[in-house]
Design a protein around this motif. Structure first.
Motif, short mmCIF file in Angstrom:
data_model
loop_
_atom_site.label_atom_id
_atom_site.label_comp_id
_atom_site.label_asym_id
_atom_site.label_seq_id
_atom_site.Cartn_x
_atom_site.Cartn_y
_atom_site.Cartn_z
N LEU A 1 -1.52 6.65 6.96
CA LEU A 1 -1.09 7.96 7.41
C LEU A 1 -1.08 8.01 8.93
O LEU A 1 -2.10 7.87 9.58
N GLN A 2 0.11 8.23 9.50
CA GLN A 2 0.21 8.13 10.95
C GLN A 2 0.01 9.45 11.65
O GLN A 2 -0.38 9.52 12.79
N ASN A 3 0.32 10.55 10.96
CA ASN A 3 0.31 11.84 11.63
C ASN A 3 -0.19 12.88 10.65
O ASN A 3 0.49 13.24 9.70
N ASP B 1 0.82 -1.21 0.00
CA ASP B 1 0.00 0.00 0.00
C ASP B 1 0.86 1.26 0.00
O ASP B 1 2.04 1.19 0.30
N ASN B 2 0.22 2.37 -0.26
CA ASN B 2 0.93 3.64 -0.11
C ASN B 2 1.33 3.80 1.35
O ASN B 2 0.52 3.57 2.25
N GLY B 3 2.55 4.20 1.57
CA GLY B 3 3.02 4.41 2.93
C GLY B 3 3.39 3.14 3.65
O GLY B 3 3.63 3.15 4.86
N ALA B 4 3.50 2.02 2.92
CA ALA B 4 3.83 0.75 3.57
C ALA B 4 5.31 0.67 3.93
O ALA B 4 5.73 -0.21 4.67
N GLY B 5 6.10 1.60 3.37
CA GLY B 5 7.52 1.60 3.70
C GLY B 5 8.39 1.00 2.61
O GLY B 5 9.55 0.67 2.85
N LYS B 6 7.87 0.91 1.41
CA LYS B 6 8.65 0.34 0.31
C LYS B 6 9.84 1.23 -0.03
O LYS B 6 10.98 0.78 -0.10
N SER B 7 9.53 2.50 -0.23
CA SER B 7 10.61 3.42 -0.59
C SER B 7 11.63 3.52 0.53
O SER B 7 12.84 3.56 0.29
N SER B 8 11.14 3.55 1.76
CA SER B 8 12.07 3.63 2.90
C SER B 8 12.98 2.41 2.91
O SER B 8 14.19 2.51 3.17
N GLU C 1 6.19 17.15 2.57
CA GLU C 1 7.44 16.66 1.97
C GLU C 1 7.89 15.34 2.57
O GLU C 1 8.65 14.62 1.97
N SER C 2 7.39 15.02 3.77
CA SER C 2 7.84 13.77 4.38
C SER C 2 6.86 12.63 4.11
O SER C 2 7.03 11.54 4.62
N LEU C 3 5.86 12.89 3.29
CA LEU C 3 4.92 11.81 2.95
C LEU C 3 5.50 10.90 1.90
O LEU C 3 6.40 11.27 1.15
N1 LIG Z 1 11.22 12.11 6.19
C1 LIG Z 1 10.09 11.59 6.73
N2 LIG Z 1 9.53 12.16 7.82
C2 LIG Z 1 8.41 11.66 8.37
N3 LIG Z 1 7.76 10.59 7.89
C3 LIG Z 1 8.25 9.97 6.80
C4 LIG Z 1 9.44 10.43 6.16
N4 LIG Z 1 9.68 9.62 5.10
C5 LIG Z 1 8.70 8.71 5.08
N5 LIG Z 1 7.83 8.89 6.10
C6 LIG Z 1 6.63 8.09 6.41
O1 LIG Z 1 7.00 6.75 6.40
C7 LIG Z 1 5.98 5.95 5.84
C8 LIG Z 1 6.55 5.08 4.74
O2 LIG Z 1 6.93 5.90 3.62
P1 LIG Z 1 7.48 5.28 2.26
O3 LIG Z 1 7.84 6.41 1.38
O4 LIG Z 1 8.52 4.28 2.55
O5 LIG Z 1 6.17 4.54 1.69
P2 LIG Z 1 6.00 3.75 0.32
O6 LIG Z 1 5.69 2.37 0.66
O7 LIG Z 1 7.12 3.99 -0.57
O8 LIG Z 1 4.69 4.47 -0.24
P3 LIG Z 1 4.29 4.86 -1.75
O9 LIG Z 1 3.77 3.66 -2.40
O10 LIG Z 1 3.18 5.87 -1.56
O11 LIG Z 1 5.49 5.43 -2.39
C9 LIG Z 1 4.90 6.91 5.35
O12 LIG Z 1 3.84 6.88 6.30
C10 LIG Z 1 5.56 8.25 5.35
O13 LIG Z 1 4.65 9.28 5.69
#
Ligand SMILES: Nc1ncnc2c1ncn2[C@@H]1O[C@H](COP(=O)(O)OP(=O)(O)OP(=O)(O)O)[C@@H](O)[C@H]1O
Ligand SMILES: Nc1ncnc2c1ncn2[C@@H]1O[C@H](COP(=O)(O)OP(=O)(O)OP(=O)(O)O)[C@@H](O)[C@H]1O
Ligand SMILES: [Mg+2]
Ligand SMILES: [Mg+2]
Lengths: 271, 355, 325, 355, 271
Positions: free
Chosen positions: E155-157, A53-60, E163-165
């Motif tokens: 969405l946690q917060n 899902d969006n925000g699942a942490g893939k990019s992180s 920019e941090s999303l």
């Molecule tokens: N610099 C940051 N500061 C605060 N929260 C962050 C930061 N970077 C990421 N997050 C949070 O960490 C969570 C995971 O983000 P991430 O970008 O890894 O998701 P994702 O799986 O890649 O989503 P998407 O499919 O939408 O790209 C999200 O809830 C995001 O809001």
């Protein structure tokens, strides 16, 4: 397109050791938990899709693997050796090439400059070795070739700054760069999101070619048909953790989506 | 692999021929109107704007006082802008990386005091004093770079801090006393020597300045380092993700800038035939002005050294031209302010044509 | 001054290069020069540094004057030593050069110097303060509000002159702040303006509330210092001395803000200078220094409404008629 | 509508329940460690960094000279920073929009001269002179805004131009002569009057300053205008696309800044009990320094007015504290430079904890 | 999902006049031609998809319609009246709400601030009318509701700066804004590119809801299944011009892609 039987070879992690492995990665931002103890294994010669899902942490997760973020906790192993990437250059030196979701292009530089950023080619002869002069002409023609390879034929001016490109053209620049220069692992975060049908398919083809060169690939995508078309294994990320790993043969798209969104509990990992 | 569902979103790649067939519509070399060609020219050469301003200013001042466009006066203008141009060259590099250097004046003046003191007070031979001064100036630049990249402080704050530090060391070392050129080894004041070319008098300092511009121009345009400087300034995070060691680039830029300022110090000694601890308070603003008049963006990544050279010349021409036109001192400030605004408006207007 | 006249060489060009164009002292000096130029029928072109100590702008001014074909110029050097090579160039080009207010180093670099003896200006207020404190039987605690950290010559001469006049051992006469006299509470810098004067005074008072004698580089700094004293309720117990003789300063002497000030005569310097250069332009006579000194002293006058024995002084009523701006 | 091909890429939405079930993992209110709570605090309050620096500086100076932490001395520090704080308040607004204002000193000083001249030379009654001065100062700010938004010149260039223009008009109007407070109507110098509160002496100027900070703080945090200022500075193009009239926002910001500078001019007259054309040469750098020390980014969109107030206090505390500590004038510059660097490093280090 | 039959009503432009019409728009950047005389018609209550290769000029076309770029030549008509949009605010005032491909969010502001940017809600009573005080609480809770509506549940917060999303979360913010505030026409440039499967489907649903509120929608997308799922008509953009207009009933996906890429000549426009 590659023959179906070649896929069989790649798919099996079997007894081989993973090329790249993440163990219990944790990354917090204040109250926000981006990674809550995430694992990942990438085996030689495979295409590993990461969905979620969006925000699942893939990019992180992949940012941790490519040195773009330093995890709070957890370990990364490359070829069995523990590595610590303090910055993207460390990972790049280790042969890990990444296309970030945000693309990471220099907006004011042109396509050729961006493609060769950090890997510029010098003129042959003294001009290059002594004066360290760049071979602009060569880099431009190479850039044109790479972009054409991706099917981006509407590009009118190869000297255009990247900021003036269309969304898809810009993405193509980033993808072309990773594909051309990866030497150990190639990571692609949503490489086809902004691409047209034709261009997207070319990228899938490219991914297969890279795999066939022997490099394992991590592909993050929301496009299930794309994922099921090229992936050997599918890592499902959910709420900052790996929920499970499936394969295109073990599960259907609908099942994958159901696991991803939490509609059904994750099955045990395949293999 | 070709499942029914994937066909829908992924048809087989189409023959490349069809693209080629459609190409004529978008041909790069289609006949263009004169206006379009002017636009292209401006697009490719952003320095043309400042250049037009410079040319207009020269014409206007020549009309107001024909003496302006005489060889002796033009040599004067060149000599007057030489130091600022060299300092602005270093400043350009820093501004290209989205930084700013407030310590440029302090480094230049302190370096000149160090060169002169080492020669006159410590009794070092000319070449040794010169080299030592150049090395120390470079080190001061490197210190800025170190603070920017290692401690990760904003360049404005770093250079504000080192500005006051260098100026106060400068007072201590110089004991606030001027050292006369006559007491120095000839090498230190050599940069002020002029070669007459017709009625034109070109100083060695100006020649060094032009060579430095050519060198930096080459490095920015034709080396990987130049590309990295632009990429770092354009979007530092993107450059870092793309695998550029942006800290290293920044460190190199501040160090090179320090070296350029130190050469500026040498030229300064030649120009004033003395090393004075009290000059240079305006060098910060003047060098930044030259860079901005030359079309660079303070947000980094956009601009070039040719623009800076033109920018420095614009300021020099205005100062000299207004004086020759007999404008009163109180009104000269007014006129320069107005001219700066008009100059940049004109440049902006010229650029608009291309957008 | 129209461009035509300077270009065609109708009237001879005389230059005036002041330290800055904002200090009222130099503004007055310029007015004096302009008046004289009008009477003498010469074309005055004026220049100024951007702030105290700005040598380069003065170098450029000299170059521009050479380029404009001026007959000579008056200069208040921002850097007495550093300006000399440029003056040499001008004199080699056949110009006559007169230093105003501040001598060059060496003084022989110019044809003549018309200046206030800044050291004497300081000495007079020092002597006056000493006499006053001796008479009142008070022990002095001295604060010195100088110009800036650059130790430029006027700053040094006034400061050291004052201390000498007060009977303090100044050690190195060319250096501010190396004294060891316990009567000195501290030094600070003011940039010669009200805000600097006020802040410096405030901080020094905090450091040593018993300060009762304040030397100031000029009258604006003195006015600022007075505000600080007033805010601290000490304006009655503290004596301020200063240098300049500008009209606001003289008024401040009249109203008791400043105890004593040394008046200088910028208008006189300027008009004498313009006359000398005009004379040179007409018949080639170069001005000469007055015998005994290496400069023509345009005089200093102590102004106070509390005259002390043994120190010649004029009162503020006289001064109001003779102040320069 | 549900064709086979679309099913593949678009399965039916899953029940929302599953998300809720998974939520506990990510609960906002989970128990946190002490360290994490500090991190959160710092994250929410970026002014804590500068505040910590300020507190440390106060402690250090008090140790070096106990007199530092006395009521009279602290009132002094407050009075000394009042003018700069008001100017830095306007500067903050401009820096938040990614601009910079080099004309702040010129506008403030010129406004003070105008107020005083109108009262003393033109004989206007006090309130009229004050209002006229405030209006003219505001107009100068608006002129900057006009040039930035209509002619679309970079703020650096605009304010560099108007800086010289205003200063030169200032010389002309004032004839470089100081006007004494004693000659002015009492209203103009009223801002310098102090009310004693215990040993503390609070001037009306300081009270006005604090009120202005509260007002701007409120406007930035709680009005739509405040949001638009941040959005414009953060990414002007995005804000424009999002439908913000960024030109109007910028114009309002420069105008408000001009008004603030004019109030600063009034406070300045009170503080000096005179209107002097020659003060204020350092106001540009000092006001920008206060803003940057307060944690704002020169690239716009980040920072706040509380930080600026703390930044201004830091500078005031350093200046005063060093003098009380008996540091020599030549070394004071050195010490201030060093302290600025250390202060910001400390702030950076504190912030790092939270990342 | 909406019943198939409702689609029939919307699809037919019939004799009704277009709400929004572009005629012969041209936009050049130096040598690059982004729009080479492009037309477009949007009829009341329809979902018009715009598809085309990367760089075909889709984004440029809708930027002209939303005031983000001023075309060199050509006309735009809104409800039959010629209009000239000098900036996005003009178009917005006319009721045209747009999600740009680049999202156009203020990175440092939080989600609620971004959602309500330029349309902030004030406190009730004197606090709002006199002090013009914002109603942060209300805006935050509304923001949370909008985001949940889009299925962005990770969405946690809600106070996080945009920019941090994650990429998809950021896109959801932009889409939620347009859907909530459009009053005449809603334009979406690749609104689902970064979205997950679930979130993407929610957006499609939202688009239908907007249409059912009576607002016509322009949807740019590279996702053919999405386009064929919701579009009433499909505008095919090619090389800076409109090649043709088809409908999901008149042509198959494969045919659409073939026309788009130039593999087959464009058929005459439907209707
Ligand atoms: N610099 C940051 N500061 C605060 N929260 C962050 C930061 N970077 C990421 N997050 C949070 O960490 C969570 C995971 O983000 P991430 O970008 O890894 O998701 P994702 O799986 O890649 O989503 P998407 O499919 O939408 O790209 C999200 O809830 C995001 O809001
Ligand atoms: N500011 C600009 N300067 C120069 N060229 C531009 C500029 N903006 C767009 N272009 C060019 O115009 C063409 C059309 O761009 P546009 O963004 O409209 O394409 P698009 O159809 O939206 O593509 P995508 O599907 O990749 O988003 C591209 O070739 C692009 O490079
Ligand atoms: Mg992502
Ligand atoms: Mg697009």
């Amino acid at each position: 397109m590659t023959a179906p039987e070649t896929t069989q070879e790649h798919g099996s992690p079997g007894p081989t050791a993973p090329v790249l492995q993440a163990k219990g990665l944790i990354k917090r931002y204040g109250r926000v938990v981006a990674l809550g103890g995430s694992d990942l294994e990438l085996y030689p010669g495979e295409i590993l899709a990461v969905i979620g899902d969006n925000g699942a942490g893939k990019s992180s997760l992949i940012k941790a693997l490519s040195g773009a973020l330093v995890p709070d906790e957890g370990e990364i192993h490359l070829d069995g050796q523990r590595v610590r990437f303090g910055n993207p250059m460390d990972a790049r030196k280790a042969g890990i090439e990444t296309v970030y979701q945000t693309l990471a292009v220099a907006p004011g530089l042109d396509i050729a400059d961006n493609l060769f950023l950090g890997r510029e080619q010098r003129r042959p002869g003294l001009l290059g070795s002594v004066l360290r002069m760049l071979d602009h002409k060569h880099m431009r023609s190479e850039a044109r070739r790479h972009m054409n390879e991706l099917g981006v034929a509407t590009l009118q001016n190869i000297g255009q700054p990247v900021e003036s490109l269309s969304g898809g053209q810009r993405q193509a620049v980033a993808v072309a760069r990773a594909a051309a220069f990866g030497s150990r692992v190639v990571i692609l975060d949503e490489p086809t999101a902004a691409l047209g049908v034709k261009e997207g398919n070319r990228v899938l083809q490219l991914i297969r070619e890279v795999r066939d060169r022997g490099l394992p690939v991590i592909l993050i995508s929301h496009n299930m048909p794309h994922v099921f078309e090229v992936a050997d294994r599918i890592h499902i990320q959910r709420l900052g953790r790996r929920a499970t790993v499936i394969t295109p043969r073990s599960h259907s798209m609908a099942e994958a989506v159901a696991i991803m969104t939490g509609a059904v509990p994750p099955p045990p990992a395949v293999a | 692999m070709t499942t029914p569902s994937s066909t829908a979103s992924a048809p087989a790649p189409v023959p490349a021929k069809s693209d080629a067939a459609a190409r004529p519509d978008f041909d790069d070399n289609r006949t263009t109107s004169a206006r379009a060609r002017v636009q292209q020219l401006l697009h490719a050469n952003p320095t043309l704007g400042p250049l037009a301003v410079l040319v207009l200013a020269v014409i206007a001042f020549t009309v107001s006082n024909p003496r302006f466009f005489s060889a002796p006066n033009l040599s004067l203008v060149l000599a007057q802008v030489t130091v600022i141009a060299v300092l602005a060259l270093g400043q350009t590099l820093i501004i290209l990386t989205a930084g700013i250097d407030l310590s440029v004046g302090a480094i230049a003046v302190f370096s000149s005091i160090l060169m002169a003191s080492l020669a006159v007070k410590a009794g070092l031979p000319g070449p040794a004093a010169l080299v030592a001064g150049l090395v120390l100036g470079t080190a001061m630049g490197a210190l800025n770079g170190f603070l920017v990249t290692r401690i990760k402080l904003p360049p404005f704050i770093v250079t504000l801090g080192t500005l006051t530090i260098f100026f106060s060391l400068n007072s201590v070392v110089s004991n606030s006393e001027t050292i006369r050129g006559a007491d120095m080894p000839g090498l230190l004041t050599w940069t002020g020597t002029a070669i007459p070319i017709g009625g034109f008098r070109l100083t060695y300092g100006s020649i060094i300045m032009l060579l430095l511009f050519a060198l930096v121009l080459f490095a920015l345009r034709n080396t990987a380092w130049g590309r990295h400087v632009y990429a770092t300034g354009d979007d530092g995070e993107a450059a870092r993700l793309a695998g550029i060691r942006t800290s290293r680039v920044l460190l190199s830029v501040y160090t090179v800038a320090g070296a350029l300022y130190a050469v500026g110090a040498w030229i300064l000694i030649g120009r004033l035939a003395s090393a004075s601890p009290n000059v240079g308070t305006d060098y910060n603003l003047d060098s930044i002005t030259a860079v901005v008049l030359g079309g660079a963006s303070l947000f980094g990544g956009r601009g070039g050294v040719l623009g800076t050279l033109i920018g420095a010349l614009i300021v020099g021409v205005f100062r000299n031209g207004l004086q020759l036109a007999g404008v009163e001192v109180v009104w000269q400030g007014f006129a320069i302010g107005l001219l700066v605004l008009v100059a940049v408006s004109l440049d902006q207007w010229i650029r608009k044509v291309k957008a | 001054s129209t461009p035509q006249s300077s270009a065609s060489g109708g009237k001879p060009i005389v230059g005036l290069i002041t330290k800055t164009d904002t200090n009222p002292f130099f503004v007055k000096m310029k007015q004096g020069a302009q008046d004289a130029a009008g009477q003498q029928g010469v074309d005055l072109q004026s220049f100024a540094g951007k702030q105290d100590g700005d040598n380069e702008a003065q170098v450029q001014a000299i170059e521009n004057l050479i380029s404009a074909g001026a007959k000579g110029f008056l200069i208040t050097p921002n850097d007495s030593k550093a300006i000399v090579p440029s003056i040499d160039k001008a004199r080699q080009a056949g110009m006559v050069v007169i230093a105003l207010d501040t001598p060059t180093d060496p003084a022989s670099a110019v044809d003549a110097t018309y200046a206030t003896d800044n050291y004497r200006a300081g000495l007079l207020i020092g002597q006056w303060a000493k006499a006053k404190f001796t008479k009142e039987g008070k022990q002095a605690r001295i604060a010195l509000l100088d110009l800036n950290a650059n130790q430029i010559s006027v700053d040094v001469q006034r400061d050291q002159g004052f201390l000498e006049g007060f009977g303090v051992d100044v050690k190195d006469k060319a250096k501010i702040g190396d004294e060891a006299d316990p009567r000195i509470a501290g030094h600070d810098v003011t940039d010669g303006a009200e805000d600097g004067g006020r802040t410096a005074m405030e901080n020094l008072l905090q450091k040593d509330p018993s300060i009762n004698l304040v030397y100031t580089i000029n009258e604006p700094a003195a006015a600022g210092a007075f505000q600080a004293l007033k805010a601290a309720g000490k304006e009655k117990d503290v004596t301020i001395v200063s240098v300049d003789g500008g009209c606001p300063g003289v008024n401040n002497v009249g109203s008791g803000v400043i105890g004593a000030t040394s008046m200088q005569f910028p208008l006189k310097m300027a008009s004498m200078g313009v006359e000398a250069i005009t004379k040179f332009a007409k018949d080639g006579t170069k001005p000469a220094a007055s015998a005994g000194k290496d400069f023509v002293d345009t005089g200093v006058q102590l102004i106070t409404d509390q005259p002390q024995d043994g120190v010649e002084a004029k009162d503020s009523t006289w001064a109001k008629q003779n102040c320069w701006g």
